[in-house]
Motif scaffolding. Structure first.
Motif, PDB file in Angstrom:
ATOM      1  N   GLN A  23       0.822  -1.212   0.000  1.00 52.03           N
ATOM      2  CA  GLN A  23       0.000   0.000   0.000  1.00 52.03           C
ATOM      3  C   GLN A  23       0.856   1.262   0.000  1.00 52.03           C
ATOM      4  N   GLU A  24       2.178   1.083   0.089  1.00 48.13           N
ATOM      5  CA  GLU A  24       3.035   2.248   0.261  1.00 48.13           C
ATOM      6  C   GLU A  24       3.798   2.603  -1.006  1.00 48.13           C
ATOM      7  N   LEU A  25       4.138   3.875  -1.091  1.00 46.37           N
ATOM      8  CA  LEU A  25       4.912   4.374  -2.221  1.00 46.37           C
ATOM      9  C   LEU A  25       6.196   4.976  -1.678  1.00 46.37           C
ATOM     10  N   LEU A  26       7.169   5.112  -2.543  1.00 46.59           N
ATOM     11  CA  LEU A  26       8.394   5.801  -2.146  1.00 46.59           C
ATOM     12  C   LEU A  26       8.171   7.308  -2.274  1.00 46.59           C
ATOM     13  N   VAL A  27       8.666   8.033  -1.292  1.00 45.61           N
ATOM     14  CA  VAL A  27       8.491   9.483  -1.315  1.00 45.61           C
ATOM     15  C   VAL A  27       9.185  10.079  -2.536  1.00 45.61           C
ATOM     16  N   TRP A  28      10.424   9.600  -2.785  1.00 43.26           N
ATOM     17  CA  TRP A  28      11.070   9.943  -4.045  1.00 43.26           C
ATOM     18  C   TRP A  28      10.878   8.756  -4.956  1.00 43.26           C
ATOM     19  N   PRO A  29      10.237   8.867  -6.076  1.00 42.81           N
ATOM     20  CA  PRO A  29       9.788  10.078  -6.755  1.00 42.81           C
ATOM     21  C   PRO A  29       8.319  10.462  -6.530  1.00 42.81           C
ATOM     22  N   ASP A  30       7.488   9.580  -5.927  1.00 42.36           N
ATOM     23  CA  ASP A  30       6.041   9.798  -6.050  1.00 42.36           C
ATOM     24  C   ASP A  30       5.526  11.052  -5.359  1.00 42.36           C
ATOM     25  N   LEU A  31       6.055  11.375  -4.180  1.00 41.33           N
ATOM     26  CA  LEU A  31       5.576  12.588  -3.506  1.00 41.33           C
ATOM     27  C   LEU A  31       6.386  13.811  -3.923  1.00 41.33           C
ATOM     28  N   VAL A  32       7.713  13.638  -3.983  1.00 42.20           N
ATOM     29  CA  VAL A  32       8.568  14.782  -4.323  1.00 42.20           C
ATOM     30  C   VAL A  32       8.196  15.340  -5.692  1.00 42.20           C
ATOM     31  N   PHE A  33       7.810  14.450  -6.605  1.00 44.04           N
ATOM     32  CA  PHE A  33       7.414  14.890  -7.934  1.00 44.04           C
ATOM     33  C   PHE A  33       6.148  15.755  -7.855  1.00 44.04           C
ATOM     34  N   VAL A  34       5.144  15.298  -7.097  1.00 41.93           N
ATOM     35  CA  VAL A  34       3.902  16.067  -6.952  1.00 41.93           C
ATOM     36  C   VAL A  34       4.212  17.431  -6.342  1.00 41.93           C
ATOM     37  N   GLU A  35       5.068  17.428  -5.324  1.00 39.54           N
ATOM     38  CA  GLU A  35       5.410  18.696  -4.673  1.00 39.54           C
ATOM     39  C   GLU A  35       6.134  19.629  -5.635  1.00 39.54           C
TER      40      GLU A  35
END
Lengths: 328, 251
Positions: A23-35
């Motif tokens: 259920q988890e994603l890596l912050v880089w790239p999935d969140l950092v990209f959105v930010e």
């Protein structure tokens, strides 16, 4: 220890299940990209906005020239609007302070941790929010129109089509606006001469508002029999003196208009809202109640802000937005 | 280890990758290789001071835009943008009644991109107040203030008042009719505090009316006092998001 504390605080009575890795994603790239995208869109949007729209700059500050109307910054304009309807200490200080305190208290009153992380997590949340918003808008706008005496204009206009000489009846004098209770309403009742209380001339009639506008507070040191009178304690420092109501007399009509009625409205209407929602059966938990109160407060704030910044003209009169004078 | 991280591909690309991301200087700065493998992607978040505000992994609902609408993050962007443009404005601004207004007016006429900086600062300031309110609404209506995040809601309300205070103190600085009268109206509200109204008004203004003492007070609070306080509370706010288990999601 920590796990035990969490078990106690959970309503389900069990520890929070361990997260599933899939259920988890890596912050880089999935969140950092959105930010990053958000930051780029945000920066571009504001650079474009700032190229098109210039910030206002009026004439140089001059305390000798008072703009009419002079308005607070928009996010404080709602409290400036409150000042028009009640005592400045109540509208400008006490009400905002209580609003902040209520915000602070929300998570400590609504202690259940059920339904978090979901938009409008209870079954009736949307209905409650919409009803509270409507309730708050209707009463806020209604009360402001009432205080501006707009109902008098409407009723008079309609009535004068039937009877050209119609005027607002004297019996309804206190209902022209809030302030009319103090200024527009006069009556007297005969009082026997034997009911003489204090010194001074007794004209045999108890008049509203004159005879009620200087009512001594108990133990104010200047009224009542001799043993209740004393000199102003000048030997004490000023700040101590300011804590005691020496020579304080209550202006009862002003008290009713500026403090009592506004406080009754600000406490009574939220209570009425909760009462109605409970009778409708929509409010089942504290969370539901807090949605109602929070929504109501927010909507009142927005409506007061809109009215104060868009609908207040010279002398803080209630006018349409295009009649608000342009200040330079 | 280093060999296994290299992308498979033409020799030239591998050689370039090695030269760019495995050299001594790159390693001294970033510690890990280019974030192209899961291992390096976690390392880059964990070892970078700016990125380590994040956990290395998050639940997939948290990147859904409708979960947060990025409102807290946007508020933080506003704070950063306001800091940058604010520092630039400080180069040209002297907080004295004699110079304040003409300095601000000169931004428009004498200083290249001065008006852009001022506009950005102004609109971002309004934007920050709006986004703080929207962020509060998001947190409330998603029930994200609930245990164990009660204290972070409290910190958030403090940040809301600090944002309003920052905006209010900045309002006076252009020293035009709008600012001085808006602040006079606001200060008259402070003057109606029960029992100590006159005193609190006097302390805030440094006098009986909005003058040079008030301008320097508002300026100092606006450029250093309140931003510092806000930065401290923001640090607590962000720290607590992670300590309290990330963003709220259904139990």
């Amino acid at each position: 220890m920590a796990a035990g504390a969490r078990t106690v605080s959970s309503t389900q009575g069990g520890a929070r299940p361990r997260r599933e890795r899939e259920q988890e994603l890596l912050v880089w790239p999935d969140l950092v990209f959105v930010e990053f995208i958000a930051a780029v869109v945000f920066t571009l949007a504001f650079i474009i906005l700032s190229t098109i729209l210039d910030a206002p700059l009026l004439n140089e500050a001059n305390l000798d020239i008072t703009p009419n109307p002079s308005k607070a910054a928009w996010y404080l304009a709602s409290f400036q609007e409150l000042l028009l309807h009640m005592h400045p200490a109540l509208g400008g200080v006490i009400a905002p302070t209580f609003a902040i305190i209520i915000l602070f208290m929300i998570p400590y009153i609504d202690r259940s941790n059920a339904g978090q992380g979901v938009w409008f997590g209870t079954p009736n949340a949307v209905k409650i929010a919409l009803f509270s918003a409507a309730f708050a808008s209707v009463f806020t706008v209604g009360l402001i129109l009432y205080d501006a005496g707009r109902h008098v204009n409407v009723v008079t206009n309609v009535a004068q089509r039937v009877d050209k000489d119609w005027e607002w009846p004297g019996a309804l004098a206190p209902f022209q606006n809030m302030r009319a209770i103090q200024t527009g309403w006069e009556w007297g009742v005969p009082v026997p001469k034997s009911a003489q209380l204090g010194p001074g001339e007794h004209d045999g009639v108890l008049n509203w508002p004159e005879d009620f506008s200087h009512v001594p507070m108990p133990f104010n040191g200047t009224s009542g029999p001799d043993w209740m009178r004393w000199d102003k304690p000048d030997s004490l420092p000023g700040w101590v003196q300011s804590l005691y109501w020496y020579d304080l007399n209550m202006n009862t009509p002003a008290f009713i208009v500026e403090l009592f009625i506004p406080m009754a409205i600000m406490i009574g209407l939220p209570a009425l809202l909760i009462f109605i929602l409970r009778r409708l059966g929509w409010v089942e938990t504290i969370r539901d109640g807090s949605i109602a109160i929070f929504t109501g407060m927010l909507v009142v704030y927005f409506i007061l802000t809109i009215i104060a910044s868009g609908f207040r003209g010279a002398g803080q009169d209630l006018v349409l937005p295009w009649d608000v004078p342009h200040i330079d | 280890m280093a060999v296994s991280e290299q992308p498979r591909g033409p020799k030239l690309a591998s050689w370039l990758y090695g030269k760019l991301f495995h050299n001594y200087i790159w390693r001294s700065i970033f510690r890990s290789g280019y974030p192209s493998t899961p291992r390096n992607q976690m390392l880059v978040v964990a070892t970078n001071v700016f990125l380590h505000l994040h956990p290395t992994r998050i639940h997939k609902t948290h990147v859904r835009i409708t979960h947060t609408y990025c409102l807290g993050g946007i508020t933080f962007f506003f704070f950063l943008g306001l800091t940058v443009t604010g520092v630039m404005l400080m180069f040209y601004y002297v907080p004295s009644p004699e110079r304040a207004f003409s300095d601000v007016a000169a931004l428009e006429t004498n200083i290249r991109f001065g008006m852009l900086m001022r506009n950005l600062h102004r609109w971002m300031a309004h934007g920050m107040v709006i986004s703080v309110f929207l962020h509060m609404m998001r947190v409330f209506y998603t029930g994200s203030y609930k245990a164990p995040r009660e204290f972070n809601w409290l910190v958030g309300v403090i940040l809301l008042t600090l944002t309003l205070a920052l905006s209010f103190t900045g309002y006076l600085l252009p020293w035009d009719q709008l600012s001085i009268w808006a602040v006079t109206v606001g200060m008259n509200m402070a003057g109606s505090v029960p029992l100590m109204g006159e005193q609190s008004r006097f302390i805030l203004l440094g006098g009986f009316e909005v003058g040079d003492a008030a301008l320097i007070r508002f300026y100092t609070l606006h450029v250093i006092g309140l931003p510092l306080l806000a930065a401290i509370f923001m640090a607590v706010h962000f720290w607590r998001i992670r300590r309290d288990g990330g963003l709220a999601r259904p139990l």
